[in-house]
Each structure stands twice: as C-alpha cells, then as structure tokens.
Design a protein around this motif. Structure first.
Motif, short mmCIF file in Angstrom:
data_model
loop_
_atom_site.label_atom_id
_atom_site.label_comp_id
_atom_site.label_asym_id
_atom_site.label_seq_id
_atom_site.Cartn_x
_atom_site.Cartn_y
_atom_site.Cartn_z
N GLN A 52 0.83 -1.21 0.00
CA GLN A 52 0.00 0.00 0.00
C GLN A 52 0.87 1.26 0.00
O GLN A 52 0.58 2.22 -0.72
CB GLN A 52 -0.92 0.01 1.23
N ARG A 86 -0.41 2.50 10.18
CA ARG A 86 -1.58 2.09 10.97
C ARG A 86 -1.56 2.69 12.37
O ARG A 86 -1.91 2.02 13.34
CB ARG A 86 -1.70 0.57 11.02
N GLU A 128 -4.25 4.58 10.71
CA GLU A 128 -5.20 3.49 10.42
C GLU A 128 -6.42 4.18 9.79
O GLU A 128 -6.93 5.15 10.33
CB GLU A 128 -5.58 2.82 11.76
N LYS A 181 -10.02 3.56 7.17
CA LYS A 181 -10.87 2.62 6.42
C LYS A 181 -10.79 2.85 4.90
O LYS A 181 -11.24 2.02 4.11
CB LYS A 181 -12.31 2.69 6.91
N PHE A 188 -8.39 2.49 3.03
CA PHE A 188 -7.60 1.45 2.36
C PHE A 188 -8.52 0.32 1.90
O PHE A 188 -8.42 -0.16 0.78
CB PHE A 188 -6.50 0.91 3.30
N ALA A 189 -9.44 -0.07 2.79
CA ALA A 189 -10.38 -1.14 2.44
C ALA A 189 -11.34 -0.65 1.36
O ALA A 189 -11.66 -1.39 0.41
CB ALA A 189 -11.14 -1.57 3.69
N ALA A 216 -9.63 -0.51 -1.94
CA ALA A 216 -9.36 -1.87 -2.43
C ALA A 216 -10.59 -2.45 -3.14
O ALA A 216 -10.47 -3.18 -4.12
CB ALA A 216 -8.95 -2.77 -1.27
N GLN A 217 -11.77 -2.07 -2.66
CA GLN A 217 -13.00 -2.60 -3.28
C GLN A 217 -13.11 -2.21 -4.75
O GLN A 217 -13.65 -2.94 -5.56
CB GLN A 217 -14.23 -2.08 -2.53
#
Ligand SMILES: Nc1ncnc2c1ncn2[C@@H]1O[C@H](COP(=O)(O)OP(=O)(O)OP(=O)(O)O)[C@@H](O)[C@H]1O
Ligand SMILES: [Mg+2]
Length: 297
Positions: free
Chosen positions: A40, A196, A230, A232, A234-235, A238-239
């Motif tokens: 990342q 993070r 940290e 969200k 990143f998630a 990624a989607q």
C-alpha cells in the motif's frame, strides 16, 4: 552552508524530469514482517509521485498475495519471468497505471531473481537498459523477509523505507532488517514509515521507540519519513481496485501519503554516471548469488 548553495540545492530538488543516463532516485519499500502495509505504501507513494509529474517506475518485487496489480486493478499479460527467459522485452511487460505511472509486474519472475545464471543476469540488465522512457524515480515493492532478494534490492536502492506497525513482531523484524542491511550491505541511512497509527503523536512515539533500540545497538541513522493513520479508506479503495491517493486524496491517510511524495521529492538524486533503473538492477542482481548453470534452458 552558504545561502546560495542552499538555494542551488533547493532548486536541484525540484528539477524537472531527467533525461536518460542521469541518476535516478530508487526507493525500496521493505519491512521484514509481512502484512504491515508495504504494498500500500509503495503503490500510493508511486502514484502520488506520478501525480506530481514525476516519471515514475514501480517495480513489483513482492511475493505477497495482494500484489500491485490487484491493488491497482491492472491485468498484466506478462511479467519479469518472460523478460528473464528472453521471450519479451521490458517495454512489452510494462503496464501503465494511474497518472502515467509505469509498472513492471514481477509475477513469478521475482522468485527467480535470486537464482539467475550470469547470462540471465546480463539479459535482465540489458532489458532495463533498453527502456526508452526517462525515469525520475523508481519505487520497489520489496518482498517480506530478509533473504538475498530483499537485501539485494534494498542494498541497490538509494533510499530504503522501512515500514513498521505498533506490534512487537513488526518492530523486531524491522530491527533485524536494518541490522542485516547495516552489517552486510553497509547501509547507514534509513527512512522509517510508521503505519496504521492512531494519530501523529502515536506515530512519532513509535518512531522514537524504534530509534532508541537502533541507536543503542547499531551504527545507523534513521529519519522519520512519516506516519500513516489506520484508515478505512484502504479497504474502500481496495474494493474498487484504486489507490487511496487517487480515490480518497483528501482523507487523513490520503493527505499523509501525498505528503510522503513531497518529501520523497527532496531525496538526493544519486550522481551515478550511467544511472537509472539499469544501474539499480545491475547492482541488485550483482549482489545475489549466481547459479552455476549455463543458463541454457
Ligand atoms: N494505514 C492503514 N489503514 C488500514 N488498513 C491498512 C493500512 N495499511 C495497510 N492496510 C491494509 O493492511 C493489509 C496489508 O497491507 P499490504 O498488502 O500493503 O501489506 P504488505 O506488507 O505488502 O503485505 P505482504 O507481506 O503480504 O506483502 C491490506 O489489507 C491493506 O489494505
Ligand atoms: Mg505486499
């Protein structure tokens, strides 16, 4: 340092893309421990540098699961494997990513890099020398661990970014990496990226903790490259298989990642006579053991 010299240096740091054959900043992103965010950081740093107008080459030398192609939603049809086998030229395997970023997919070829015959090593170096584009910065997403491959890439780079998380295993593995690179490859300068973290203070404290241990036992100099929270995003990024700096540039993490690119722009450009990705690959493979086969397959 006299003011004029400082100004000259400052001007040099924001110099426009360089021509072929000049020194290139090569940034190896490593960690020791897996899963701490190397891919990342490498992807977002490379995309952010490309967004700043730097001609950027990202070498995917990671053997992990979420490779650069998955993160960026690209579908490489070939990789370093075909380049090593002499079946394709490097230009044929380079894939274009966001903001004109150029990506060299490592694929299964990466695991072979540490075991090339001298003929294959020469072929790979030649393949990089045939790249016709001028490159300002090369970012390398290095595999997890401290094997010859990892040490070879880090040892050849002009900057090593060590990614850490606030977990005991991450700290001990990052320490082992720094120790090996210092003792076996003579590397003294490291950029430390705290990933993070809860906030900037937490990131700074994590850096200070790592610095204290390294200062006590090793003769190295560490710089705090930055602290990525940290987040969200990143998630979420990624989607849709997009980089955070593309999809969420104004998020907390996006802003820090873009700032890393600004800082990376101030890294010294090595003054190598015949620089660039070719010189980097030559140094990296030269540091790896040569297999005793003739290379004929
Ligand atoms: N700052 C962050 N906030 C939230 N999630 C993060 C952050 N950094 C990384 N991640 C997530 O952690 C996971 C591991 O990240 P990544 O794949 O980049 O690690 P890696 O070090 O490259 O792992 P590997 O050892 O498999 O190569 C991914 O799901 C990624 O989205
Ligand atoms: Mg990875």
């Amino acid at each position: 340092m006299p003011a004029t010299e400082r100004q000259t240096l400052a001007r040099r740091r924001i110099a426009p893309p360089q021509s072929l054959g000049r020194g290139v900043t090569t940034i190896a992103v490593a960690s020791g421990k897996g899963g701490v965010g190397k891919t990342q950081i490498a992807v977002n740093l490379a995309v952010a540098l490309a967004q700043r107008g730097r001609s950027t080459l990202l070498l995917d030398a990671d053997l992990g699961l979420a490779n650069v192609d998955v993160v960026l939603g690209i579908r490489p049809t070939a990789s370093l494997e075909q380049v090593i086998a002499g079946e394709r030229g490097l230009e044929d395997v380079v894939v274009e990513g966001p903001a004109g970023l150029r990506i060299v997919p490592g694929g299964s070829g990466v695991s072979r890099l540490a075991n090339l015959s001298s003929r294959e090593q020469g072929g790979l170096v030649n393949a990089f020398s045939s790249l016709s584009v001028a490159v300002d910065v090369m970012v390398i997403d290095v595999a997890t661990g401290v094997d010859n491959l990892v040490l070879g890439f880090c040892g050849a780079a002009s900057e090593v970014v060590v990614v850490l998380c606030d977990e005991p295993a991450s700290l001990t593995d990052a320490y082992a990496l720094v120790k090996l690179l210092a003792r076996e490859r003579g590397i003294r300068r490291f950029q430390v990226l705290c990933n993070r973290v809860q906030n900037r203070l937490h990131g700074r404290a994590l850096f200070e903790r790592f610095l204290a241990v390294c200062d006590r036992f090793l003769d190295v100099s560490l710089t705090h490259f930055g602290s990525v929270p940290e987040d969200k995003v990143f998630a979420l990024a990624a989607q849709t298989q997009r980089a955070v700096v593309e999809r969420f540039p104004s998020s907390a993490a996006g802003a820090v990642l873009k700032d890393l690119a600004v800082r990376a722009d101030t890294f010294d450009v090595p003054r190598t006579p015949s620089g660039g990705p070719t010189f980097f690959v030559e140094r990296a493979v030269a540091a790896m053991p040569v297999t005793l086969t003739t290379g004929v397959r």
